[in-house]
Design a protein around this motif. Structure first.
Motif, PDB file in Angstrom:
ATOM      1  N   VAL A   1      -4.533  -0.234  66.131  1.00 31.35           N
ATOM      2  CA  VAL A   1      -4.402  -0.825  64.803  1.00 31.35           C
ATOM      3  C   VAL A   1      -3.283  -1.850  64.861  1.00 31.35           C
ATOM      4  O   VAL A   1      -2.181  -1.548  65.323  1.00 31.35           O
ATOM      5  CB  VAL A   1      -4.080   0.242  63.728  1.00 31.35           C
ATOM      6  CG1 VAL A   1      -3.906  -0.433  62.359  1.00 31.35           C
ATOM      7  CG2 VAL A   1      -5.179   1.289  63.663  1.00 31.35           C
TER       8      VAL A   1
ATOM      9  N   CYS B   1      -1.997  -4.280  59.058  1.00 32.80           N
ATOM     10  CA  CYS B   1      -2.329  -3.101  58.244  1.00 32.80           C
ATOM     11  C   CYS B   1      -1.498  -3.058  56.967  1.00 32.80           C
ATOM     12  O   CYS B   1      -0.286  -3.231  57.000  1.00 32.80           O
ATOM     13  CB  CYS B   1      -2.081  -1.838  59.054  1.00 32.80           C
ATOM     14  SG  CYS B   1      -2.234  -0.321  58.081  1.00 32.80           S
TER      15      CYS B   1
ATOM     16  N   HIS C   1      -1.860  -0.367  54.899  1.00 29.96           N
ATOM     17  CA  HIS C   1      -1.792   1.062  54.565  1.00 29.96           C
ATOM     18  C   HIS C   1      -2.655   1.428  53.359  1.00 29.96           C
ATOM     19  O   HIS C   1      -2.279   2.262  52.556  1.00 29.96           O
ATOM     20  CB  HIS C   1      -0.335   1.495  54.334  1.00 29.96           C
ATOM     21  CG  HIS C   1       0.585   1.005  55.409  1.00 29.96           C
ATOM     22  ND1 HIS C   1       0.699   1.641  56.625  1.00 29.96           N
ATOM     23  CD2 HIS C   1       1.382  -0.087  55.473  1.00 29.96           C
ATOM     24  CE1 HIS C   1       1.546   0.961  57.387  1.00 29.96           C
ATOM     25  NE2 HIS C   1       1.961  -0.093  56.719  1.00 29.96           N
ATOM     26  N   TYR C   2      -3.816   0.777  53.241  1.00 34.01           N
ATOM     27  CA  TYR C   2      -4.707   1.124  52.138  1.00 34.01           C
ATOM     28  C   TYR C   2      -5.387   2.465  52.364  1.00 34.01           C
ATOM     29  O   TYR C   2      -5.873   3.080  51.429  1.00 34.01           O
ATOM     30  CB  TYR C   2      -5.795   0.059  51.958  1.00 34.01           C
ATOM     31  CG  TYR C   2      -5.257  -1.192  51.375  1.00 34.01           C
ATOM     32  CD1 TYR C   2      -4.819  -1.209  50.060  1.00 34.01           C
ATOM     33  CD2 TYR C   2      -5.145  -2.354  52.131  1.00 34.01           C
ATOM     34  CE1 TYR C   2      -4.293  -2.360  49.519  1.00 34.01           C
ATOM     35  CE2 TYR C   2      -4.620  -3.500  51.590  1.00 34.01           C
ATOM     36  CZ  TYR C   2      -4.200  -3.503  50.282  1.00 34.01           C
ATOM     37  OH  TYR C   2      -3.681  -4.628  49.742  1.00 34.01           O
ATOM     38  N   GLY C   3      -5.506   2.849  53.611  1.00 33.45           N
ATOM     39  CA  GLY C   3      -6.098   4.142  53.917  1.00 33.45           C
ATOM     40  C   GLY C   3      -7.601   4.225  53.716  1.00 33.45           C
ATOM     41  O   GLY C   3      -8.165   5.309  53.646  1.00 33.45           O
ATOM     42  N   GLN C   4      -8.279   3.087  53.642  1.00 36.49           N
ATOM     43  CA  GLN C   4      -9.753   3.143  53.514  1.00 36.49           C
ATOM     44  C   GLN C   4     -10.358   3.772  54.764  1.00 36.49           C
ATOM     45  O   GLN C   4     -11.381   4.450  54.712  1.00 36.49           O
ATOM     46  CB  GLN C   4     -10.336   1.736  53.317  1.00 36.49           C
ATOM     47  CG  GLN C   4      -9.737   0.955  52.174  1.00 36.49           C
ATOM     48  CD  GLN C   4     -10.259   1.368  50.808  1.00 36.49           C
ATOM     49  OE1 GLN C   4     -10.865   2.416  50.660  1.00 36.49           O
ATOM     50  NE2 GLN C   4     -10.013   0.560  49.809  1.00 36.49           N
ATOM     51  N   CYS C   5      -9.695   3.548  55.891  1.00 34.40           N
ATOM     52  CA  CYS C   5     -10.164   4.089  57.163  1.00 34.40           C
ATOM     53  C   CYS C   5     -10.158   5.616  57.184  1.00 34.40           C
ATOM     54  O   CYS C   5     -10.950   6.242  57.878  1.00 34.40           O
ATOM     55  CB  CYS C   5      -9.288   3.561  58.304  1.00 34.40           C
ATOM     56  SG  CYS C   5      -7.512   3.760  57.989  1.00 34.40           S
TER      57      CYS C   5
ATOM     58  N   LEU D   1       0.210   4.454  57.351  1.00 34.72           N
ATOM     59  CA  LEU D   1      -0.877   4.866  58.234  1.00 34.72           C
ATOM     60  C   LEU D   1      -0.353   5.470  59.533  1.00 34.72           C
ATOM     61  O   LEU D   1       0.567   4.938  60.147  1.00 34.72           O
ATOM     62  CB  LEU D   1      -1.754   3.666  58.583  1.00 34.72           C
ATOM     63  CG  LEU D   1      -2.914   4.013  59.529  1.00 34.72           C
ATOM     64  CD1 LEU D   1      -4.013   4.734  58.782  1.00 34.72           C
ATOM     65  CD2 LEU D   1      -3.457   2.779  60.225  1.00 34.72           C
TER      66      LEU D   1
ATOM     67  N   PRO E   1      -9.852  -3.410  54.948  1.00 34.55           N
ATOM     68  CA  PRO E   1      -9.737  -4.695  54.252  1.00 34.55           C
ATOM     69  C   PRO E   1      -9.038  -5.764  55.082  1.00 34.55           C
ATOM     70  O   PRO E   1      -9.309  -6.950  54.931  1.00 34.55           O
ATOM     71  CB  PRO E   1      -8.880  -4.381  53.026  1.00 34.55           C
ATOM     72  CG  PRO E   1      -8.957  -2.911  52.843  1.00 34.55           C
ATOM     73  CD  PRO E   1      -9.180  -2.326  54.198  1.00 34.55           C
TER      74      PRO E   1
ATOM     75  N   ALA F   1      -7.935  -4.723  60.617  1.00 34.78           N
ATOM     76  CA  ALA F   1      -6.799  -4.479  61.505  1.00 34.78           C
ATOM     77  C   ALA F   1      -7.110  -3.491  62.627  1.00 34.78           C
ATOM     78  O   ALA F   1      -6.285  -3.277  63.510  1.00 34.78           O
ATOM     79  CB  ALA F   1      -5.614  -3.956  60.684  1.00 34.78           C
TER      80      ALA F   1
HETATM   81  S1  SF4 Z   1      -8.027   0.600  56.323  1.00 33.53           S
HETATM   82 FE1  SF4 Z   1      -6.998  -0.943  57.566  1.00 33.53          FE
HETATM   83  S2  SF4 Z   1      -5.309  -1.662  56.305  1.00 33.53           S
HETATM   84 FE2  SF4 Z   1      -6.010   0.274  55.483  1.00 33.53          FE
HETATM   85  S3  SF4 Z   1      -4.726   1.831  56.407  1.00 33.53           S
HETATM   86 FE3  SF4 Z   1      -6.566   1.683  57.614  1.00 33.53          FE
HETATM   87  S4  SF4 Z   1      -6.019   0.195  59.184  1.00 33.53           S
HETATM   88 FE4  SF4 Z   1      -4.489  -0.048  57.597  1.00 33.53          FE
END
Ligand code: SF4
Ligand SMILES: Cc1cc2nc3c(=O)[nH]c(=O)nc-3n(C[C@H](O)[C@H](O)[C@H](O)COP(=O)(O)OP(=O)(O)OC[C@H]3O[C@@H](n4cnc5c(N)ncnc54)[C@H](O)[C@@H]3O)c2cc1C
Lengths: 64, 403
Positions: free
Chosen positions: A7, A12, A14-18, A34, A56, A59
């Motif tokens: 990553v 990044c 840190h939206y945490g969509q992953c 993250l 988003p 990354a």
């Molecule tokens: S979805 Fe992308 S931006 Fe969001 S925490 Fe995960 S790696 Fe980071």
């Protein structure tokens, strides 16, 4: 077989969509930052690819 | 020769649906026709961090996967019409493309300001990479930027332009920025934080004319006031790109109406078996909320709707036995949205605009905070500034409304 996950922490946000797509690999820590496991079994590949799709900031990378 | 699956619109939705078709086992030909000259790229950074730095295709391009290497990308080419009876589309070069299945992923384009003296240079919108390249060049320190519209994109551009040292005024007809869908309390707070950074808001105001000869030099407001302006950014909403389907029997009142399998619906209510729509241009009912079909302009929608089409069409084209059951499965994607403005990281799930009640449920309004959005007492959305894990904790509850 294992996959290596990278990553780009400069991207990044840190939206945490992953986290929803690959909960075994990605998590948000107590500071909402993250954290991730950089190496995983190949069986996680589909989940990690799904995480790549929903990031988003685009990354996340699988390093072959 | 087998006819290809033809995708119209080569952006996020177009790319994701090509990938999904491969993932669900379709190995036949795929053609993707898009009118932009670029391979699919990510739009959200165009009003945020990429606009603040350097805008280039490289900075926003989506990574392409081996599975979609053989997709025939026809770029810089507009589809002008479709003949759904003979299953062809015709492009701007006059070429006709026969299809086995047609997937519409043509998205939106910005609405533009209609004023008498509209023919001036210095007007901008933010949808495409070329838009962002043009805007980036204009955002020099000291530039007098007027942003018409105080939705998410207007506010993001305001924050970015301010960070770049521009003088920024937001002009908008509403009472507060982003008040729909965020609600008054949160909207007010976002306005306060923007103002603390030096953004000026002229709310309940609109632009009636532009001042200048060759370039915009100022704007005339309906309040009678005039503002100096050398960069005008118009962020006043969008139109669905459906002109190419005019003359067909598809229901294109405000986007392309689809069923729960993302198949296009005719004006007589029947379903096209081999015409699909995905992403921003699709209007569909989400079982999480109700039976009202809506367009949802959130970034997760192209990917989620593309997966649904991959699943349905993949099963159909492979004559899989499970096709009827795939069709019966309920598709209920949780809308998800984020926005970055100054130090604010806003994250939301659900459809906030449906709420009849909005409550602060965590944190402090002037710090990190989370708001709940309720319709008839049921949570239909959640939105936070910061506190991402807390916001995420509500996602499953919103998703479970579908069952
Ligand atoms: S979805 Fe992308 S931006 Fe969001 S925490 Fe995960 S790696 Fe980071
Ligand atoms: C500046 C900006 C910031 C955003 N920020 C966020 C955000 O922070 N969070 C969030 O959740 N969402 C955000 N979004 C929304 C998100 O980017 C969209 O939901 C997403 O891009 C939709 O993808 P799509 O593929 O459906 O449509 P689009 O990306 O609009 O792609 C449609 C493509 O089809 C092409 N096309 C149209 N008509 C034709 C035709 N007749 N023939 C051929 N090609 C055609 C278009 O040129 C375009 O390339 C933002 C959008 C913008 C513009």
């Amino acid at each position: 077989m294992t996959i290596k996950i990278d990553v780009d922490m400069t991207k990044c946000q840190h939206y945490g969509q992953c986290v929803f797509e690959a909960p075994n690999i990605f998590r948000l820590n107590n500071d909402d930052k993250l954290e991730y496991t950089a190496e995983a079994d190949d069986s996680e590949r589909a989940n990690v690819e799904a995480a790549i799709d929903v990031c988003p900031m685009q990354a996340i990378f699988i390093v072959e | 020769m087998t006819k290809p699956v033809v995708i119209v619109g080569a952006s996020m939705g177009g790319l994701r649906v090509a990938e999904a078709l491969r993932r669900f086992g379709y190995t036949g030909p795929i053609t993707a026709i898009g009118d932009e000259p670029y391979a699919p790229y990510n739009r959200p950074p165009l009003s945020k961090e990429v606009l603040a730095k350097e805008v280039s295709h490289e900075a926003v391009a989506f990574a392409q996967r081996p599975a979609t290497e053989d997709v025939n990308w026809v770029l810089g080419t507009r589809v002008v019409s479709a003949d759904l009876e003979h299953k062809t589309v015709t492009d701007s070069n006059g070429d006709t493309h026969a299809y086995s299945a047609l997937i519409a992923a043509t998205g939106l384009r910005p609405k533009r300001l209609q004023v008498p003296n509209g023919d001036l240079a210095g007007r901008h919108a933010v949808r495409t990479l070329d838009d962002a390249i043009g805007l980036r060049a204009a955002l020099v320190p000291g530039a007098r930027v007027v942003i018409l519209g105080a939705g998410f994109i207007g506010c993001e551009v305001a924050a970015t332009a301010r960070k770049l040292g521009c003088e920024v005024t937001v002009v908008a007809p509403g009472v507060h920025p982003i008040v729909r869908p965020l609600g008054v309390e949160l909207a007010k707070e976002i306005q306060r934080r923007h103002e603390a950074e030096g953004v000026r808001f002229l709310m309940k105001t609109t632009i009636t004319d532009l001042i200048g000869t060759a370039r915009v030099e100022g704007v005339q407001l309906d309040s009678g006031e005039q503002l100096d302006c050398n960069v005008l950014v118009e962020a006043i909403g969008s139109h669905a790109n459906t002109e190419w389907l005019e003359g067909t029997d598809v229901d294109i009142t405000d986007g392309i109406l689809t069923d729960n399998a993302m198949r296009a619906i005719r004006t007589d209510g029947t379903v096209h078996e081999d015409v699909f729509a995905i992403g921003d241009v699709a209007r569909f009912a989400n079982p999480i909320f109700d039976e009202v079909a809506r367009r949802v302009e959130h970034w997760n929608i192209p990917t989620d709707t593309a997966k649904r089409v991959g699943q349905v069409l993949g099963a159909k084209l492979n004559s899989a036995e499970n096709w009827p059951s795939v069709l019966d499965e309920q598709f209920a994607p949780v809308p998800s949205f984020w926005s970055d403005q100054f130090e604010m990281h806003i994250l939301a799930f659900g459809l906030l605009a449906l709420a009849d009640e909005v409550k602060l449920i965590h944190g402090e309004i002037d710090g990190d905070c989370v708001f709940g959005y309720y319709r008839a007492g049921t949570m239909v959305g959640v939105c936070g500034i910061g506190l991402r894990s807390t916001v995420q904790g509500y996602r499953a509850a919103i998703g479970s409304l579908a069952s």
